[in-house]
Write an enzyme that holds these catalytic residues in place. Sequence first.
Site, PDB file in Angstrom:
ATOM      1  N   HIS A  80      12.143 -70.741  25.134  1.00  8.68           N
ATOM      2  CA  HIS A  80      13.042 -69.886  24.925  1.00  8.68           C
ATOM      3  C   HIS A  80      14.630 -70.655  25.163  1.00  8.68           C
ATOM      4  CE1 HIS A  80      14.890 -65.938  25.061  1.00  8.68           C
ATOM      5  NE2 HIS A  80      15.773 -66.501  26.054  1.00  8.68           N
ATOM      6  N   ASP A 159      13.436 -53.758  28.559  1.00  7.32           N
ATOM      7  CA  ASP A 159      14.440 -54.637  28.227  1.00  7.32           C
ATOM      8  C   ASP A 159      15.190 -54.118  27.022  1.00  7.32           C
ATOM      9  OD1 ASP A 159      15.949 -57.214  28.765  1.00  7.32           O
ATOM     10  OD2 ASP A 159      15.312 -57.674  26.582  1.00  7.32           O
ATOM     11  N   ARG A 166      23.458 -52.797  29.351  1.00  2.20           N
ATOM     12  CA  ARG A 166      24.178 -54.094  29.866  1.00  2.20           C
ATOM     13  C   ARG A 166      25.299 -54.350  28.976  1.00  2.20           C
ATOM     14  NH1 ARG A 166      19.902 -58.392  30.709  1.00  2.20           N
ATOM     15  NH2 ARG A 166      21.688 -59.493  31.449  1.00  2.20           N
ATOM     16  N   SER A 181      15.147 -60.271  32.377  1.00  2.00           N
ATOM     17  CA  SER A 181      15.223 -59.949  30.909  1.00  2.00           C
ATOM     18  C   SER A 181      14.479 -61.140  30.072  1.00  2.00           C
ATOM     19  CB  SER A 181      16.709 -59.919  30.366  1.00  2.00           C
ATOM     20  OG  SER A 181      16.689 -59.844  28.992  1.00  2.00           O
ATOM     21  N   LYS A 185       9.977 -60.945  29.058  1.00  2.00           N
ATOM     22  CA  LYS A 185       9.684 -61.058  27.392  1.00  2.00           C
ATOM     23  C   LYS A 185       8.787 -62.432  27.346  1.00  2.00           C
ATOM     24  CE  LYS A 185      13.956 -60.838  26.460  1.00  2.00           C
ATOM     25  NZ  LYS A 185      15.093 -60.639  25.983  1.00  2.00           N
TER      26      LYS A 185
HETATM   27  N1  URA Z   1      18.950 -63.285  26.612  1.00  2.00           N
HETATM   28  C1  URA Z   1      18.113 -62.417  27.045  1.00  2.00           C
HETATM   29  O1  URA Z   1      16.916 -62.242  26.264  1.00  2.00           O
HETATM   30  N2  URA Z   1      18.512 -61.438  27.945  1.00  2.00           N
HETATM   31  C2  URA Z   1      19.555 -61.601  28.658  1.00  2.00           C
HETATM   32  O2  URA Z   1      19.789 -60.977  29.593  1.00  2.00           O
HETATM   33  C3  URA Z   1      20.478 -62.833  28.192  1.00  2.00           C
HETATM   34  C4  URA Z   1      20.084 -63.791  27.101  1.00  2.00           C
END
Ligand code: URA
Length: 432
Positions: A80, A159, A166, A181, A185
């Site tokens: 990621h 999320d 947010r 967050s 995932k």
């Molecule tokens: N990427 C994400 O998936 N979440 C965040 O809070 C920041 C970057």
Amino acid sequence: MTELIAKKRDGFALSKEEIDFMVEGYTRGEIPDYQMSAMLMAMYFRGLDKEETVNLTMAMMHSGDTIDLSGITGIKADKHSTGGVGDKTSLVLCPMVAAQGVKMAKMSGRGLGHTGGTIDKLESFPGFSCEMTTEKFFENVNSVGFAIAAQTADVVPADKKLYALRDVTGTVAVRGLIVSSIMSKKLAAGADIIVLDVKVGSGSFMKTIEDARLLAGEMVEVGKAAGRKTVAVMTDMDSPLGCCVGNALEVKEAISALRGETKGDLLELCLTIGSNILLEGGIAESEEKAREMLVRSIEDGSALKKLAEFVEAQGGDSAAVWDTSLLPEAPIKYEALSTCSGYVKSMQADGIGLVSLQLGGGRVTKESEIDLGVGLVLHKKTGDFVAEGESLATIHASSMEKAEKAAEMLRKCYEFSAEKGEDSPFIKGIVR
Ligand code: URA
């Protein structure tokens, strides 16, 4: 919820039960946005401690479906990136790693932003799709070695709601919220090995190495607490990654890297992430050996062949893997000439992303259509010498008017100096 908001506002940590209550209630729509907004702002000012971050991550992960990858044979890895400009890493990394026998079952998004997400970029191949059943997803990972599916609304629904809130309440930049967050995932996606690319610099959330190190450290701790092998690489995002920004242009650059024709920061990043995956997976006994294996997959053509297999398996026409002139192309190519001379002292990576956005390469709203062919090919990056009248970049645009405006914007992203500055390392550190 009113009591929890006041507790956080006054600087106290929330318990696991309180966090579970809040995440479950908000996901089900029982806690309204206005209360969650107040909570997010309290978290912005008070922060989250490590225990709260782990508990929030787990609560979010369990807010929806989790993927069971036990139907896939062998070692399963995921990667990621915290997001940056020109980031086409997955397109190079997944084929290289799959060529070594490690499986990658990736969920990806489209995203708002400067360019599309990985899925949009891949749609440069005619017919390519990331929509598929879970059975087909697993079948492709088993047969090809990797697959990329669109993230469904059923994975980490908390999320989806929280991130959207947010985004409009000025509360994105909270470390504990970013960690939970991203990691919720990644954990829900089920891989055994997770390698995180934490970007540092003007084109990313983390502007300083200190902030990046704290974020990387917490993500690794959360991953380990959940029993996954987790590594974070911190990399420079003061300049865009590689030279191309724009969907089809980035696919072209990725193919060029897999052909062994493009080296530099993009390849270095893929070798660093890839070698950590091979090391953690026990496929290689040292980083040097892992790098040799990955470089060999480029030299013997096996990684490029994997990319073609992957495109075909997801319904695309892989002819463009072998002949990139078949990829979407913008009608106008316009040179953005420098109006001054000197060494490039700095580039505003986020500003360069906005140039791509105004050309039509990214989405302003969820409904925006992306123009796959537009973008920029940078000829000058930080540390390079530029003479007045030399091209900083070739702009690929749909009209002359857009090209001229993009060139104007691009010139403002460069800062020059008479002396060459000190080179700063691209890989800023690794947290294991
Ligand atoms: N990427 C994400 O998936 N979440 C965040 O809070 C920041 C970057």
